[in-house]
Design a protein around this motif. Structure first.
Motif, PDB file in Angstrom:
ATOM      1  N   GLY A  19     -53.226 -12.147  40.211  1.00 36.94           N
ATOM      2  CA  GLY A  19     -52.042 -12.086  39.228  1.00 36.94           C
ATOM      3  C   GLY A  19     -51.319 -13.301  39.309  1.00 36.94           C
ATOM      4  N   LYS A  20     -51.560 -14.201  40.219  1.00 40.90           N
ATOM      5  CA  LYS A  20     -50.855 -15.434  40.366  1.00 40.90           C
ATOM      6  C   LYS A  20     -51.768 -16.517  39.960  1.00 40.90           C
ATOM      7  CE  LYS A  20     -47.587 -13.782  44.012  1.00 40.90           C
ATOM      8  NZ  LYS A  20     -47.069 -13.645  45.319  1.00 40.90           N
ATOM      9  N   VAL A  21     -52.973 -16.716  40.496  1.00 41.81           N
ATOM     10  CA  VAL A  21     -54.079 -17.623  40.077  1.00 41.81           C
ATOM     11  C   VAL A  21     -54.881 -17.306  39.059  1.00 41.81           C
ATOM     12  CG1 VAL A  21     -55.769 -18.930  41.296  1.00 41.81           C
ATOM     13  CG2 VAL A  21     -53.741 -18.186  42.757  1.00 41.81           C
ATOM     14  N   THR A  22     -54.856 -18.147  38.109  1.00 40.63           N
ATOM     15  CA  THR A  22     -56.046 -17.799  36.947  1.00 40.63           C
ATOM     16  C   THR A  22     -57.061 -18.948  36.942  1.00 40.63           C
ATOM     17  OG1 THR A  22     -54.778 -19.209  35.484  1.00 40.63           O
ATOM     18  CG2 THR A  22     -54.065 -16.949  35.623  1.00 40.63           C
ATOM     19  N   PHE A  23     -58.476 -18.453  36.736  1.00 41.07           N
ATOM     20  CA  PHE A  23     -59.346 -19.385  36.739  1.00 41.07           C
ATOM     21  C   PHE A  23     -59.506 -20.476  35.436  1.00 41.07           C
ATOM     22  CE2 PHE A  23     -63.848 -20.694  35.593  1.00 41.07           C
ATOM     23  CZ  PHE A  23     -64.201 -21.049  36.820  1.00 41.07           C
ATOM     24  N   GLN A  24     -58.577 -20.291  34.489  1.00 35.38           N
ATOM     25  CA  GLN A  24     -58.514 -20.946  33.284  1.00 35.38           C
ATOM     26  C   GLN A  24     -58.062 -22.348  33.744  1.00 35.38           C
ATOM     27  OE1 GLN A  24     -59.617 -20.784  30.148  1.00 35.38           O
ATOM     28  NE2 GLN A  24     -58.977 -22.967  29.808  1.00 35.38           N
ATOM     29  N   ASP A  25     -57.086 -22.548  34.436  1.00 33.74           N
ATOM     30  CA  ASP A  25     -56.330 -23.906  34.655  1.00 33.74           C
ATOM     31  C   ASP A  25     -55.420 -23.877  35.992  1.00 33.74           C
ATOM     32  OD1 ASP A  25     -54.198 -22.198  33.888  1.00 33.74           O
ATOM     33  OD2 ASP A  25     -53.797 -23.529  32.241  1.00 33.74           O
ATOM     34  N   SER A  26     -55.439 -22.785  36.906  1.00 31.62           N
ATOM     35  CA  SER A  26     -54.665 -22.819  38.012  1.00 31.62           C
ATOM     36  C   SER A  26     -54.973 -24.087  38.885  1.00 31.62           C
ATOM     37  CB  SER A  26     -54.690 -21.546  38.956  1.00 31.62           C
ATOM     38  OG  SER A  26     -54.041 -20.588  38.156  1.00 31.62           O
ATOM     39  N   GLU A  27     -53.631 -24.934  39.059  1.00 29.29           N
ATOM     40  CA  GLU A  27     -54.060 -26.172  39.969  1.00 29.29           C
ATOM     41  C   GLU A  27     -54.271 -25.796  41.388  1.00 29.29           C
ATOM     42  OE1 GLU A  27     -54.051 -29.259  39.886  1.00 29.29           O
ATOM     43  OE2 GLU A  27     -54.163 -28.719  37.609  1.00 29.29           O
ATOM     44  N   GLU A  28     -53.997 -24.355  42.058  1.00 30.69           N
ATOM     45  CA  GLU A  28     -54.341 -23.886  43.201  1.00 30.69           C
ATOM     46  C   GLU A  28     -55.887 -24.002  43.412  1.00 30.69           C
ATOM     47  OE1 GLU A  28     -50.583 -21.502  42.303  1.00 30.69           O
ATOM     48  OE2 GLU A  28     -52.378 -22.499  41.255  1.00 30.69           O
ATOM     49  N   LEU A  29     -56.558 -23.773  42.284  1.00 31.47           N
ATOM     50  CA  LEU A  29     -58.360 -23.769  42.372  1.00 31.47           C
ATOM     51  C   LEU A  29     -58.685 -25.424  42.425  1.00 31.47           C
ATOM     52  CD1 LEU A  29     -58.818 -20.978  40.160  1.00 31.47           C
ATOM     53  CD2 LEU A  29     -59.144 -20.919  42.727  1.00 31.47           C
ATOM     54  N   ASP A  30     -59.566 -25.772  43.305  1.00 32.56           N
ATOM     55  CA  ASP A  30     -60.360 -26.879  43.284  1.00 32.56           C
ATOM     56  C   ASP A  30     -61.483 -26.722  42.155  1.00 32.56           C
ATOM     57  OD1 ASP A  30     -58.926 -27.620  45.412  1.00 32.56           O
ATOM     58  OD2 ASP A  30     -60.651 -27.150  46.883  1.00 32.56           O
ATOM     59  N   VAL A  31     -61.919 -25.541  41.772  1.00 32.64           N
ATOM     60  CA  VAL A  31     -63.069 -25.182  40.774  1.00 32.64           C
ATOM     61  C   VAL A  31     -62.199 -24.101  39.824  1.00 32.64           C
ATOM     62  CG1 VAL A  31     -65.122 -24.199  40.206  1.00 32.64           C
ATOM     63  CG2 VAL A  31     -65.060 -25.694  42.084  1.00 32.64           C
ATOM     64  N   ASN A  32     -61.853 -24.676  38.576  1.00 36.37           N
ATOM     65  CA  ASN A  32     -61.361 -23.772  37.541  1.00 36.37           C
ATOM     66  C   ASN A  32     -62.109 -24.302  36.122  1.00 36.37           C
ATOM     67  OD1 ASN A  32     -59.732 -25.894  36.390  1.00 36.37           O
ATOM     68  ND2 ASN A  32     -58.044 -25.356  37.339  1.00 36.37           N
ATOM     69  N   PHE A  33     -61.838 -23.546  35.171  1.00 39.16           N
ATOM     70  CA  PHE A  33     -62.539 -23.913  34.121  1.00 39.16           C
ATOM     71  C   PHE A  33     -62.401 -25.127  33.321  1.00 39.16           C
ATOM     72  CE2 PHE A  33     -62.889 -23.317  29.140  1.00 39.16           C
ATOM     73  CZ  PHE A  33     -64.313 -23.313  29.149  1.00 39.16           C
ATOM     74  N   GLU A  34     -61.021 -25.561  33.288  1.00 36.50           N
ATOM     75  CA  GLU A  34     -60.875 -26.953  32.823  1.00 36.50           C
ATOM     76  C   GLU A  34     -61.326 -28.003  33.454  1.00 36.50           C
ATOM     77  OE1 GLU A  34     -56.701 -27.246  31.942  1.00 36.50           O
ATOM     78  OE2 GLU A  34     -56.752 -25.612  30.263  1.00 36.50           O
ATOM     79  N   ASP A 264     -62.677 -25.039  47.420  1.00 35.06           N
ATOM     80  CA  ASP A 264     -61.613 -24.019  47.555  1.00 35.06           C
ATOM     81  C   ASP A 264     -62.058 -23.316  48.902  1.00 35.06           C
ATOM     82  OD1 ASP A 264     -60.115 -23.947  45.070  1.00 35.06           O
ATOM     83  OD2 ASP A 264     -62.149 -23.463  44.089  1.00 35.06           O
ATOM     84  N   GLY A 265     -63.012 -23.734  49.716  1.00 33.91           N
ATOM     85  CA  GLY A 265     -63.033 -23.279  51.254  1.00 33.91           C
ATOM     86  C   GLY A 265     -62.697 -24.276  52.102  1.00 33.91           C
ATOM     87  N   ILE A 266     -62.331 -25.450  51.603  1.00 34.22           N
ATOM     88  CA  ILE A 266     -61.903 -26.429  52.429  1.00 34.22           C
ATOM     89  C   ILE A 266     -60.315 -26.760  52.475  1.00 34.22           C
ATOM     90  CG2 ILE A 266     -64.089 -27.278  52.636  1.00 34.22           C
ATOM     91  CD1 ILE A 266     -63.590 -29.547  50.664  1.00 34.22           C
ATOM     92  N   PRO A 267     -59.589 -26.993  53.636  1.00 31.34           N
ATOM     93  CA  PRO A 267     -58.372 -27.273  53.630  1.00 31.34           C
ATOM     94  C   PRO A 267     -57.689 -28.625  53.019  1.00 31.34           C
ATOM     95  CG  PRO A 267     -59.168 -27.388  55.944  1.00 31.34           C
ATOM     96  CD  PRO A 267     -60.193 -27.090  55.054  1.00 31.34           C
ATOM     97  N   TYR A 268     -58.593 -29.580  53.203  1.00 33.43           N
ATOM     98  CA  TYR A 268     -58.410 -30.977  52.645  1.00 33.43           C
ATOM     99  C   TYR A 268     -59.625 -31.582  52.237  1.00 33.43           C
ATOM    100  CZ  TYR A 268     -59.846 -32.153  57.571  1.00 33.43           C
ATOM    101  OH  TYR A 268     -60.575 -32.232  58.955  1.00 33.43           O
ATOM    102  N   HIS A 269     -59.561 -32.713  51.615  1.00 38.07           N
ATOM    103  CA  HIS A 269     -60.551 -33.333  50.784  1.00 38.07           C
ATOM    104  C   HIS A 269     -60.942 -34.727  51.274  1.00 38.07           C
ATOM    105  CE1 HIS A 269     -58.696 -30.025  48.512  1.00 38.07           C
ATOM    106  NE2 HIS A 269     -60.100 -29.882  48.221  1.00 38.07           N
ATOM    107  N   ILE A 270     -62.049 -35.200  50.750  1.00 39.66           N
ATOM    108  CA  ILE A 270     -62.527 -36.553  50.794  1.00 39.66           C
ATOM    109  C   ILE A 270     -61.650 -37.363  49.673  1.00 39.66           C
ATOM    110  CG2 ILE A 270     -64.372 -38.379  49.993  1.00 39.66           C
ATOM    111  CD1 ILE A 270     -66.327 -36.185  51.444  1.00 39.66           C
ATOM    112  N   GLU A 271     -61.083 -38.521  49.949  1.00 34.67           N
ATOM    113  CA  GLU A 271     -60.507 -39.320  49.056  1.00 34.67           C
ATOM    114  C   GLU A 271     -61.106 -39.465  47.826  1.00 34.67           C
ATOM    115  OE1 GLU A 271     -56.663 -41.495  48.186  1.00 34.67           O
ATOM    116  OE2 GLU A 271     -57.258 -40.029  50.097  1.00 34.67           O
ATOM    117  N   GLY A 272     -60.565 -39.208  46.729  1.00 30.88           N
ATOM    118  CA  GLY A 272     -61.080 -39.301  45.421  1.00 30.88           C
ATOM    119  C   GLY A 272     -62.063 -38.034  45.119  1.00 30.88           C
ATOM    120  N   LEU A 273     -62.280 -37.288  45.930  1.00 27.95           N
ATOM    121  CA  LEU A 273     -63.054 -35.918  45.537  1.00 27.95           C
ATOM    122  C   LEU A 273     -62.343 -34.818  45.798  1.00 27.95           C
ATOM    123  CD1 LEU A 273     -65.960 -35.665  44.530  1.00 27.95           C
ATOM    124  CD2 LEU A 273     -66.806 -35.838  46.681  1.00 27.95           C
TER     125      LEU A 273
END
Length: 309
Positions: A19-34, A264-273
């Motif tokens: 209800g709060k996170v959508t696959f289309q464009d939610s910034e909370e997702l590292d992998v979304n449609f856009e 979406d399964g990792i808490p932080y990321h490689i710089e630039g990725l």
């Protein structure tokens, strides 16, 4: 350039944020449609993963909820995302479409019922990891201090996956369970693991394990988690990930390398990725070290050339 990503946990995040996170464009997702469109993702694995604290009696229900989220929220993208239910479907996906498929990260949801595994495979699960980090009824995970291998039930699961031409994923397994799988599995794969010789984290693969996978012509998909990429570094860069690619190439694996981001399964990321829209940045960095043909292999062609037939 087309991209295959063998591991993401978007379903887990979507389930947690219903209800709060959508696959289309939610910034909370590292992998979304856009972001997939921006990154050139052509084929994406969506893992069914449950929090290990989920009560046993709820695990099957929670897993089915993620299958339904996949069907309702990911596959309905104006017909752009097409589901794979078997590996032969890859050839049927038009160039302008995106292929998606399910994976199972730990068999805990099925309990002791192989019929439930069949049900998952019928839904379109095309790769199965027997464990997460802990032990379960099939095998020990890498963080189980006992370090045991496959149980008889785990061996029956591998036999089922062989019959169904589905990958058996060795990422997260204890070392003993890894070697058991390598003895039994027709279609082993490492969906999201790096090289221990480059970063000595217990979740990574030793050179002996990498060589065993290469001897079976299996794919090794590099994971983008900084913790598995460079030891004792505050900031990890794409060059550090490339060190793992170079190492596996030096062992003879140039045609067996792919990507399994763990977005979406990792808490932080490689710089630039930071998310899947950044794949073009990765490709730019790869061009400093590899030929265009090799890069196309890492991104897409290697995986497609190793699909079960």
């Amino acid at each position: 350039m087309n991209i295959v990503d063998m591991h993401c946990d978007a379903l887990y995040k979507l389930q947690a944020g219903v209800g709060k996170v959508t696959f289309q464009d939610s910034e909370e997702l590292d992998v979304n449609f856009e972001k997939m469109i921006a990154g050139g993702v052509k084929m994406q694995a969506f893992a069914i993963f449950l929090d290990p604290t989920t009560p046993v009696e709820q695990k099957w229900k929670k897993a089915i909820e993620q299958v339904n989220i996949y069907k309702q929220h990911i596959l309905h993208r104006n017909g752009v995302i097409k589901p794979l239910r078997q590996w032969s479907d890859v050839a049927l996906v038009p160039e302008e479409k995106i292929a998606a498929f399910l994976t199972l990260e730990s068999v805990e949801p099925i309990g002791t019922d192989l019929r439930k595994l069949d049900q998952m495979l019928d839904y379109g699960v095309l790769s199965v990891g027997l464990t997460w980090n802990n032990a379960n009824l099939a095998a020990d995970g890498i963080e189980e201090s006992r370090g045991a291998g496959l149980t008889d039930f785990g061996k029956a699961i591998v036999a089922k996956l062989n019959d169904r031409k589905v990958f058996t994923d060795v990422s997260h397994l204890s070392e003993k369970a890894f070697w058991d799988v390598m003895e039994l599995a027709d279609y082993p794969i490492a969906s999201h693991s790096n090289a221990k010789a480059v970063c000595p984290h217990h979740r990574n693969l030793s050179d002996e394990q990498i060589k065993a996978l290469l001897e079976k012509d299996a794919m090794i998909h590099l994971v983008f988690y900084p913790l598995f990429t460079k030891e004792t570094a505050d900031t990890v860069y794409i060059e550090d990930l490339i060190d793992h690619i170079k190492h596996i190439c030096d062992l003879g694996g140039v045609k067996n390398i792919g990507f399994g981001s763990d977005f979406d399964g990792i808490p932080y990321h490689i710089e630039g990725l930071e998310d899947c829209s950044k794949y073009p940045t990765l490709i730019t960095e790869l061009r400093k070290h590899f030929t265009e043909q090799e890069i196309k292999g890492f991104c897409y062609d290697n995986f497609v050339n190793h699909l079960p037939k």
